[in-house]
Design an enzyme around this catalytic site. Structure first.
Site, PDB file in Angstrom:
ATOM      1  N   LYS A 158       5.276   2.505  -8.220  1.00 21.56           N
ATOM      2  CA  LYS A 158       5.238   2.959  -6.823  1.00 21.56           C
ATOM      3  C   LYS A 158       6.417   2.403  -6.037  1.00 21.56           C
ATOM      4  O   LYS A 158       6.883   1.294  -6.303  1.00 21.56           O
ATOM      5  CB  LYS A 158       3.935   2.495  -6.154  1.00 21.56           C
ATOM      6  N   GLY A 164       3.804   9.596   1.736  1.00 24.00           N
ATOM      7  CA  GLY A 164       3.672  11.007   1.367  1.00 24.00           C
ATOM      8  C   GLY A 164       3.651  11.233  -0.138  1.00 24.00           C
ATOM      9  O   GLY A 164       3.967  12.311  -0.609  1.00 24.00           O
ATOM     10  N   GLY A 165       3.259  10.200  -0.881  1.00 28.50           N
ATOM     11  CA  GLY A 165       3.132  10.361  -2.330  1.00 28.50           C
ATOM     12  C   GLY A 165       4.461  10.407  -3.072  1.00 28.50           C
ATOM     13  O   GLY A 165       4.486  10.660  -4.272  1.00 28.50           O
ATOM     14  N   LYS A 201      -2.012  -0.928 -11.657  1.00 29.31           N
ATOM     15  CA  LYS A 201      -2.909  -0.302 -12.624  1.00 29.31           C
ATOM     16  C   LYS A 201      -3.174   1.107 -12.120  1.00 29.31           C
ATOM     17  O   LYS A 201      -3.434   1.306 -10.930  1.00 29.31           O
ATOM     18  CB  LYS A 201      -4.215  -1.102 -12.667  1.00 29.31           C
ATOM     19  N   LEU A 203      -5.538   4.037 -11.697  1.00 33.38           N
ATOM     20  CA  LEU A 203      -6.981   4.287 -11.763  1.00 33.38           C
ATOM     21  C   LEU A 203      -7.194   5.758 -12.100  1.00 33.38           C
ATOM     22  O   LEU A 203      -6.570   6.632 -11.509  1.00 33.38           O
ATOM     23  CB  LEU A 203      -7.637   3.917 -10.425  1.00 33.38           C
ATOM     24  N   HIS A 235      -1.213  14.372  -3.364  1.00 33.69           N
ATOM     25  CA  HIS A 235      -1.423  13.146  -2.593  1.00 33.69           C
ATOM     26  C   HIS A 235      -1.537  13.399  -1.098  1.00 33.69           C
ATOM     27  O   HIS A 235      -1.486  12.469  -0.301  1.00 33.69           O
ATOM     28  CB  HIS A 235      -0.324  12.118  -2.864  1.00 33.69           C
ATOM     29  N   LYS A 237      -3.913  14.716   2.016  1.00 30.67           N
ATOM     30  CA  LYS A 237      -5.323  14.956   2.308  1.00 30.67           C
ATOM     31  C   LYS A 237      -5.541  16.386   2.788  1.00 30.67           C
ATOM     32  O   LYS A 237      -4.724  16.919   3.533  1.00 30.67           O
ATOM     33  CB  LYS A 237      -5.798  13.969   3.381  1.00 30.67           C
ATOM     34  N   GLU A 287      -2.917   0.679   0.865  1.00 35.48           N
ATOM     35  CA  GLU A 287      -1.975   0.496   1.967  1.00 35.48           C
ATOM     36  C   GLU A 287      -2.719   0.441   3.291  1.00 35.48           C
ATOM     37  O   GLU A 287      -3.899   0.769   3.370  1.00 35.48           O
ATOM     38  CB  GLU A 287      -0.924   1.616   1.994  1.00 35.48           C
ATOM     39  N   ARG A 291      -1.392   3.035  12.736  1.00 34.47           N
ATOM     40  CA  ARG A 291      -1.295   4.102  13.740  1.00 34.47           C
ATOM     41  C   ARG A 291      -2.605   4.876  13.742  1.00 34.47           C
ATOM     42  O   ARG A 291      -3.477   4.617  12.922  1.00 34.47           O
ATOM     43  CB  ARG A 291      -0.158   5.058  13.344  1.00 34.47           C
TER      44      ARG A 291
HETATM   45  P1  ADP Z   1       1.677   7.169   0.060  1.00 26.95           P
HETATM   46  O1  ADP Z   1       1.993   6.173   1.131  1.00 26.95           O
HETATM   47  O2  ADP Z   1       2.898   7.709  -0.617  1.00 26.95           O
HETATM   48  O3  ADP Z   1       0.732   8.232   0.502  1.00 26.95           O
HETATM   49  P2  ADP Z   1      -0.477   5.648  -1.249  1.00 26.95           P
HETATM   50  O4  ADP Z   1      -0.307   4.288  -1.808  1.00 26.95           O
HETATM   51  O5  ADP Z   1      -1.233   5.756   0.034  1.00 26.95           O
HETATM   52  O6  ADP Z   1       0.967   6.327  -1.127  1.00 26.95           O
HETATM   53  O7  ADP Z   1      -1.163   6.556  -2.317  1.00 26.95           O
HETATM   54  C1  ADP Z   1      -1.328   7.944  -2.088  1.00 26.95           C
HETATM   55  C2  ADP Z   1      -2.274   8.541  -3.120  1.00 26.95           C
HETATM   56  O8  ADP Z   1      -1.760   8.300  -4.450  1.00 26.95           O
HETATM   57  C3  ADP Z   1      -3.658   7.939  -3.131  1.00 26.95           C
HETATM   58  O9  ADP Z   1      -4.508   8.509  -2.160  1.00 26.95           O
HETATM   59  C4  ADP Z   1      -4.070   8.246  -4.554  1.00 26.95           C
HETATM   60  O10 ADP Z   1      -4.408   9.627  -4.629  1.00 26.95           O
HETATM   61  C5  ADP Z   1      -2.811   8.034  -5.371  1.00 26.95           C
HETATM   62  N1  ADP Z   1      -2.702   6.630  -5.883  1.00 26.95           N
HETATM   63  C6  ADP Z   1      -2.084   5.580  -5.268  1.00 26.95           C
HETATM   64  N2  ADP Z   1      -2.203   4.441  -5.995  1.00 26.95           N
HETATM   65  C7  ADP Z   1      -2.905   4.763  -7.106  1.00 26.95           C
HETATM   66  C8  ADP Z   1      -3.372   4.022  -8.258  1.00 26.95           C
HETATM   67  N3  ADP Z   1      -3.130   2.715  -8.440  1.00 26.95           N
HETATM   68  N4  ADP Z   1      -4.085   4.709  -9.203  1.00 26.95           N
HETATM   69  C9  ADP Z   1      -4.328   6.032  -9.067  1.00 26.95           C
HETATM   70  N5  ADP Z   1      -3.921   6.775  -8.017  1.00 26.95           N
HETATM   71  C10 ADP Z   1      -3.221   6.176  -7.033  1.00 26.95           C
END
Ligand code: ADP
Length: 452
Positions: A158, A164-165, A201, A203, A235, A237, A287, A291
């Protein structure tokens, strides 16, 4: 209290903030790009200022332009909404330097939470459970391999600056790892100008569950329950509900209290959301958003709080007027993000709304800046509006959602309304049996094929 709030945003959230300000008797200033001269938030504000051409970087992200607009109109506070400058610590600081209140948390907290590695470190120190992963950033492939073997494959690479994924890559086995690292770094560099990455990890079947919190910066904080945002595409919603069908009262209180307690220790100020993945009864912090969030209305529907009003009061220096035991969550609420996109291909569909009829009736709320004759510009996100329903039970909310969706008419552009009409009739959705991959599987299996 403030006398005049400048709303540094557009669309439904600008309107939402304007409504809260009006109820508090505060004057409002709308800002807009040349593409938004006919926008609803401009029409309804007490004053408006054009701050630049359509491109967001020249208008809604133009800090000197926004400060000049504050100066000209005499605004003493700025509400950034979501997106744009809402999580820009520098903007929060510059506002403070000009004696304009930034309606949001302290710049220091925005900065910590904006760096995901730092955010995770802070969360861990505050007692919030985290996804197992690297302690900090990963710089070389050997180190990545060591960490990956320790936590076990699959792992997720990551971006520290992520959002935004983007900049996220799964490595299923040791063989995929160096490629995943390289791709995530390149993507992160291109999207955020920062190629720092870390490991987590991966999930396999989690739900996305987030906790709404409010803190007053004086050490008081409460949680306002959770939102289940597991229905996602890429990613992003798509539909959110509260309470989560996956949690019981005990679990809810436990994780909520962990979050509220962390915010008390941090002396966090304003509204915030702590996001978790939830799998096999365990929560894993991913995270924190410093806001207001798009999906905040469902929390308002079950708590009776106006979260934007709370943000404004807190920014003006008021202590929280309630304690945790005063937060009374009742019933069930669901939100659909209705976008101007094709319901199966998700191709954006900007253009003129020829006919617009939003639903109404008991327990139905539509947060939208759309109107008949409005032209959705191609320059920004494609949201038409949010349909929010509330019921005493989840079943009542679902029945209400079904009938409200059937009433909703938007002609002239494609919308995702047909997707929601299909989802609300799906038995797995009705049972609440979905995880973060459910929607993509449903789409890949041809769930919306008759719309192609
Ligand atoms: P962003 O800030 O880019 O949106 P996030 O950390 O909030 O990134 O993660 C966005 C989405 O990515 C999560 O809602 C989930 O669907 C997926 N995700 C993030 N981390 C993991 C993880 N460790 N295992 C599986 N899916 C993950």
């Amino acid at each position: 209290m403030f006398e005049k709030i400048l709303i540094a945003n557009r669309g439904e959230i600008a309107l939402r903030i304007l409504r809260a300000a009006k109820e508090l008797g505060i004057a409002t200033v709308a800002v807009h790009s040349t593409a938004d001269s006919e926008a609803m938030h401009v029409k309804l504000a007490d004053e408006s200022v054009c701050i630049g051409p359509p491109a967001a970087r020249d208008s809604y992200l133009n800090i000197p332009g926004l400060l000049a607009a504050c100066e000209i109109t005499g605004a003493d506070a700025v509400h950034p909404g979501y997106g744009f400058l809402s999580e820009n610590a520098k903007f929060a600081e510059i506002c403070a330097d000009h004696e304009i209140a930034f309606i949001g948390p302290k710049a220091e907290h925005i900065r910590i939470m904006g760096d995901k590695i730092e955010a995770k470190r802070t969360a861990r120190a505050l007692g919030i459970p985290c996804v197992p992963g690297s302690e900090g950033g990963i710089t070389d492939d050997d180190e990545a391999m060591r960490v990956a073997e320790q936590i076990g494959f699959p792992v997720l690479v990551k971006a520290a600056a992520g959002g935004g994924g983007r900049g996220m890559k799964v490595a299923r086995t040791a063989l995929d790892l160096s490629e995943a690292l390289a791709t995530a770094r390149t993507e992160a560099k291109a999207a955020f100008g920062d190629d720092a990455v870390y490991l987590e990890k991966y999930l396999e079947k989690p739900r996305h569950i987030e906790i709404q919190i409010l803190g007053d910066g004086l050490g008081n904080a409460v949680h306002v329950g959770e939102r289940d945002c597991s229905l996602q595409r890429r990613h992003q919603k798509v539909l959110e509900e509260t309470p989560s069908p996956a949690l019981n009262q005990d679990q809810r209180q436990k994780i909520g209290e962990i979050c509220a307690d962390a915010m008390r220790k941090l002396k966090y100020s304003g509204a915030g959301t702590i996001e978790f993945l939830y799998e096999n009864g365990e929560f894993y912090f991913i995270e924190m958003n410093t806001r207001i969030q798009v999906e905040h209305p469902i929390t308002e529907m079950i708590s009776g709080l106006d979260l934007i009003v709370e943000q404004i009061k807190i920014a003006s220096g008021a202590p929280l007027a309630y304690r945790q035991e005063d937060i009374d969550l009742r019933g069930h609420a669901i939100e659909c993000r209705v976008n101007a996109e094709h319901p199966a291909t998700f191709r954006p569909s900007p253009g003129k709304i020829l006919y617009y009829h939003p639903p109404g009736g008991v327990g139905v709320r539509v947060d939208s800046a759309a109107y008949q004759g409005y032209v959705i510009p191609p320059n920004y996100d494609s949201m038409v509006g949010k349909l929010i329903v509330q019921g005493r039970t989840r079943n009542e909310a679902l029945m209400r959602l079904r009938r409200a969706l059937d009433e909703f008419i938007v002609d002239g552009v494609d919308t995702t309304l047909p997707l929601f009409r299909a989802l609300v009739r799906n038995s797995e959705i009705q049972d609440g049996a979905y995880d973060i991959h459910w929607l993509e599987k449903f789409l890949a299996a041809g769930g919306m094929d008759h719309h192609e």
